[in-house]
Design a protein around this motif. Structure first.
Motif, short mmCIF file in Angstrom:
data_model
loop_
_atom_site.label_atom_id
_atom_site.label_comp_id
_atom_site.label_asym_id
_atom_site.label_seq_id
_atom_site.Cartn_x
_atom_site.Cartn_y
_atom_site.Cartn_z
N THR A 25 0.84 -1.20 0.00
CA THR A 25 0.00 0.00 0.00
C THR A 25 0.87 1.25 0.00
O THR A 25 0.60 2.23 -0.72
N ALA A 26 1.92 1.23 0.81
CA ALA A 26 2.82 2.38 0.89
C ALA A 26 3.45 2.65 -0.47
O ALA A 26 3.56 3.80 -0.92
N TRP A 48 1.03 4.17 -2.99
CA TRP A 48 0.76 5.59 -2.76
C TRP A 48 2.03 6.43 -2.68
O TRP A 48 1.96 7.63 -2.39
N ILE A 71 4.53 6.46 -0.49
CA ILE A 71 4.80 7.03 0.84
C ILE A 71 6.30 6.89 1.14
O ILE A 71 6.85 5.80 1.12
N SER A 118 2.93 4.26 7.58
CA SER A 118 2.57 4.34 6.16
C SER A 118 1.07 4.17 5.94
O SER A 118 0.52 4.69 4.98
N THR A 119 0.41 3.45 6.85
CA THR A 119 -1.02 3.19 6.67
C THR A 119 -1.82 4.49 6.70
O THR A 119 -2.66 4.75 5.84
N ALA A 147 -1.00 6.68 3.71
CA ALA A 147 -1.64 6.22 2.47
C ALA A 147 -3.12 6.63 2.47
O ALA A 147 -3.67 7.03 1.44
#
Lengths: 458, 441
Positions: free
Chosen positions: B195-196, B199, B201, B354-355, B358
């Protein structure tokens, strides 16, 4: 089994025999209070030193109302026994002394009493306040009682106590009731060789009408600082036993023990550093949950012992801040707040070290002597709220702290007292609970030692 | 339900009403296999409950209910909350139930208790959560389990022996719970790394979130913020994951892990610092009707306004495992006529730095907001100075089921200190779920 092995030994069957033969000092087992216990466990002797005595009447009616056998003659046969049978109490009204010659009447009463007093018996001398006398002879006689009592205390055995109560001219017999009940009952088990003044701060008012003496604090809300452990936890449970709802306060880091104390007595726990600027406001705010505050017990205290030669400012200040400044700040807030109810009670904990001093305890001794000064100056300020402030000064009390002492220091602390033992936390708590009673309205500005007549600074 | 008499009219209050957050208690959170290594979930939850009981003088009281749960749970703990209440100083007549919704557990229990209060079914209740990764359940090897069950079912000695003949040495290896998604076999950190990367991050942005979390938490302790939210336990007086001296320079030296699968050009950015550590702990929060609180002169810190739970298809749906809050928040905002900017405090559970980054990036992205959320305009950004102002999971640690009951009272107290205002809570959870809520004071 207690942690006092010597006491355990001389009170065992074998130890008793050995101790008697080789002359070891006995350690009397003290009768302590339990709810429902009668005020006295046997008959009482009640004497009057002069025809002007003004308290014997109220003492007599208190005792006879409770169904206690009372005799005027100290040599009377009691309880269906003989003239040497044991008595539970000997009380002499020594008010109205006109000069030292009258002291002989006191002696004449107390001499047989000293021979007849039973285990954990109560000898109580009630006199006038010396400072209220203008005549040198009268004041001398009044003051003489103190020397008599303190010396008799050192002669008393088997857990009997000898104490002196001064009654101010402004006080009438009824103002004495809670004090008489305290000194005669086993709530005062470890109060010995002491003097207490009643009615010496003018303007007091209150009543002991309708008091439930088994639950004298019923309906009252109390704060106890330093309640997580030790004496503070016992104070909290004792106030609860007497009927109070208790807010238990201690530093956040002691919160787990504090929660146990509070839950054990159905109280509430307030984690609070009493030296914080917001502490008085937070305390009053929390008390509003209980509809206000009637009793504040300043029990929290710390030691940071160091010889004066090695003392430093931070260490010094931490002791003064917790033991003295925090109490002053909270008292100021109480005086200025409606949350602290009319008829409120402040009880603070001084120490033998504040009276006699103690090696390595200059900061602690200073703080605890300071507490006495605080009590002296605060007492008259509280009169307009019908409130009082008093201090208890514990001597050697058996706690986790004394358990950690070196053996020599600990044994000296225990044995160098008329009771030849340390007191228990409950002894301190009982005295605090009595100061906290509404019926103790005439007791203000007092410092009472709970030390079994410890020889230090006596 | 309040008692009613046959002749009197119903005593039900005007409904629905907003549930009040009265106060809370938690034990300090401890890094795994440390201070609480020998404490069970039941030990910790009981202790946290007792601290709450003491704080509010509730010994012997019957409350409406206690709803709590744990993520890592022994089979013997099927009635964990009930057993904890029976061991606590609450009245044994206080009913309980267990809930498990991964990291969302105790925000969900708070919502459940608040809803019952709102409907007048109860007047008071405790929402709680607890977890231990130190005293984790270890199961018998699944093959061994099958053999033993077969032997148990057998009706003859021969049958038992036949079943037991299936025993093999390899079956001695036990099943140890792992922080993995059953449907992907990937660690949560591996999901978060993807996910990071998706996006974009950066490592620095993650470390900035981490340093702020530690510094904010340390400052909160210094000003006594937790004095009425926490009770020490087993010698711990503060969360022992807290590193008050955290700096960007210090964190930059840590070796990153979880190289994102499927992103060959992206370096690993996640470290032991910008990911939450495994943690043990328990948290509780006391909710009530305003009337119940007023009867006892207890404070009302804030009210529960609304809550929303979302789930995303992280298995086939091309969405990140921990992105469900990105969907839950806009649905809740719309229902309440609010925008993302209408809050005084933002309490976002920092599963990984990071969550939350994101999630914020997604809300600023017009394409995501249009295509995934169906919004014409992106939600936009908000004032990051209002984010996790007294620290969050990266600093406190994250006993999975306890995190919601940590965050709810934290936000309630912040709002109470401010005097009025609104705050947003967001917690992502395993299984592609997310629980969010709005509080107001």
């Amino acid at each position: 089994m207690s942690n006092d092995w010597y006491s355990d030994f001389v009170n065992s069957g074998f130890g008793k025999a050995i101790a008697g033969q080789v002359g070891l000092p006995p350690v009397p087992q003290l009768r302590r209070y339990e709810p429902g216990q009668p005020l006295l466990s046997g008959p009482a002797l009640l004497g009057t030193a002069t025809a002007d005595g003004r308290v014997a009447k109220v003492v007599r009616s208190l005792l006879t109302d409770l169904g206690i056998e009372v005799h005027d003659d100290p040599n009377a046969a009691v309880g269906g026994g003989s003239s040497s049978s044991k008595v539970a109490a000997g009380i002499i009204d020594a008010t109205g002394l006109s000069g030292p010659a009258d002291l002989a009447e006191v002696q004449a009463f107390l001499t047989p009493v000293m021979r007849r007093i039973g285990p954990s018996g109560r000898i109580l001398v009630i006199g006038d306040v010396p400072a209220e006398a203008t005549s040198p002879a009268v004041r001398a006689a009044r003051r003489a009682l103190e020397g008599l009592v303190r010396s008799a205390g050192k002669e008393a055995r088997y857990g009997a106590t000898v104490n002196l109560v001064h009654v101010a001219d402004d006080a009438v017999g009824a103002d004495l009731e809670s004090t008489l009940r305290f000194f005669l009952s086993s709530r005062s088990a470890f109060v010995h060789g002491q003097r207490l003044d009643v009615g010496t701060v003018p303007g007091f008012s209150g009543s002991s009408q309708g008091v439930d003496w088994d639950r004298p604090l019923a309906g009252r809300t109390a704060v106890v600082t330093g309640a997580a452990r030790g004496i503070g936890a016992t104070v909290a449970s004792t106030l609860r036993r007497d009927g109070a709802t208790v807010i238990c306060v201690d530093v956040p880091s002691a919160g787990d023990a504090l929660a146990r104390t509070a839950n054990d007595i159905g109280g509430s726990a307030l984690q609070l550093d009493i030296t914080a600027d917001h502490a008085p406001a937070t305390l009053l705010d929390h008390a509003q949950r209980h509809g206000g505050l009637d009793i504040v017990v300043h029990n929290a205290g710390i030691t940071r012992d160091k010889l004066l030669a090695n003392q430093d400012r931070d260490r010094w200040n931490s002791v003064i801040d917790v033991n003295l400044n925090a109490q002053l700040a909270i008292n100021d807030a109480l005086l200025g707040s409606e949350v602290f109810h009319r008829g409120g009670r402040i009880v603070t904990v001084s120490s033998m070290a504040g009276i006699a001093g103690n090696r390595g305890q200059t900061s602690y001794g200073a703080s605890k002597a300071g507490v006495i000064g605080m009590v002296d100056a605060t007492a008259p300020l509280l009169v307009e709220k019908d409130a009082t402030i008093n201090a208890v000064a514990p001597g050697f009390i058996e706690t986790a702290m004394t358990k950690a002492m070196p053996v020599g220091t600990r044994e000296a602390g225990r044995r160098l007292s008329s009771m030849t033992q340390g007191g228990l936390p409950v002894d301190v708590a009982e005295t605090i609970a009595w100061f906290a009673q509404g019926a103790s309205y005439a007791v203000n500005g007092q410092v009472l030692r709970v030390d079994g007549q410890n020889f230090l600074g006596a | 339900m309040p008692p009613t008499s046959s002749s009197a009219a119903s005593s039900r209050p005007t409904l629905p009403r907003r549930a009040a957050i009265v106060g809370a208690n938690r034990i300090p959170f401890a890094r795994s296999n440390g201070a609480y290594a020998r404490a069970s979930n039941q030990d910790m939850l009981t202790s946290a409950l007792d601290g709450l009981v003491a704080r509010f003088g509730l010994a012997g009281e019957r409350l409406g209910e206690v709803a709590a749960g744990a993520v890592l749970k022994h089979s013997r703990d099927f009635n964990l909350t009930r057993e904890s209440v029976l061991g606590s100083r609450l009245s044994a007549a206080t009913p309980t139930y267990d809930v498990q919704q991964a990291c969302g557990t105790s925000l969900q229990t708070a919502v459940l208790v608040a809803n019952k209060i709102a409907l007048g079914q109860i007047e008071s209740g405790i929402a709680a959560g607890v977890d231990t990764t130190s005293d984790a359940p270890i199961e018998v090897n699944d093959e061994l389990r099958r053999v033993l069950l077969a032997a148990n079912r057998a009706k003859s000695t021969a049958g038992v022996l036949k079943a037991l003949a299936g025993l093999r040495p390899g079956q001695i290896v036990p099943e140890i719970p792992a922080n993995r998604e059953p449907r992907t076999g990937m660690a949560m950190g591996e999901h978060a790394a993807q996910t990071a990367a998706a996006w974009g991050i950066s490592r620095t942005a993650q470390d900035e979130i981490t340093v702020a979390s530690h510094q904010n938490l340390a400052a909160a302790y210094e000003r006594g913020f937790f004095d009425d939210l926490m009770t020490p336990y087993l010698g711990l007086t503060r969360d022992n994951n807290l590193r008050a001296d955290s700096t960007l320079e210090g964190l930059a030296k840590l070796k990153p892990v979880f190289k994102p699968a499927g992103y060959p050009d992206t370096e690993a950015t996640m470290t032991a610092a910008n990911s939450t550590p495994l943690t043990d702990g328990a948290a509780t929060v006391l909710l009530a009707s305003d009337e119940w609180a007023a009867e006892r002169n207890l404070p009302v810190l804030a009210h529960v306004v609304d809550a929303e739970t979302a789930a995303v298809d992280y298995v086939h749906g091309d969405e990140g495992l921990l992105m469900a809050p990105a969907y839950a928040v806009p649905r809740m905002l719309e229902r309440n006529g609010l925008t993302l900017q209408d809050f005084d405090f933002y309490e976002f559970h920092e599963a990984f730095a990071s969550t939350i980054l994101a999630t914020f990036a997604a809300w600023e992205d017009p394409i995501f907001c249009k295509e995934r959320l169906g919004l014409d305009e992106p939600l936009g950004s908000f004032d990051r100075a209002k984010l996790n102002v007294v620290g969050s999971s990266l600093a406190t640690g994250h006993p999975f089921a306890a995190t919601g009951a940590r965050i709810v009272p934290t936000l309630a107290k912040l709002l109470h200190e401010k005097g009025s205002g609104r705050g947003l809570i967001s917690i992502c959870a395993a299984g592609g779920q997310g629980v969010v809520a709005i509080l107001e004071a």
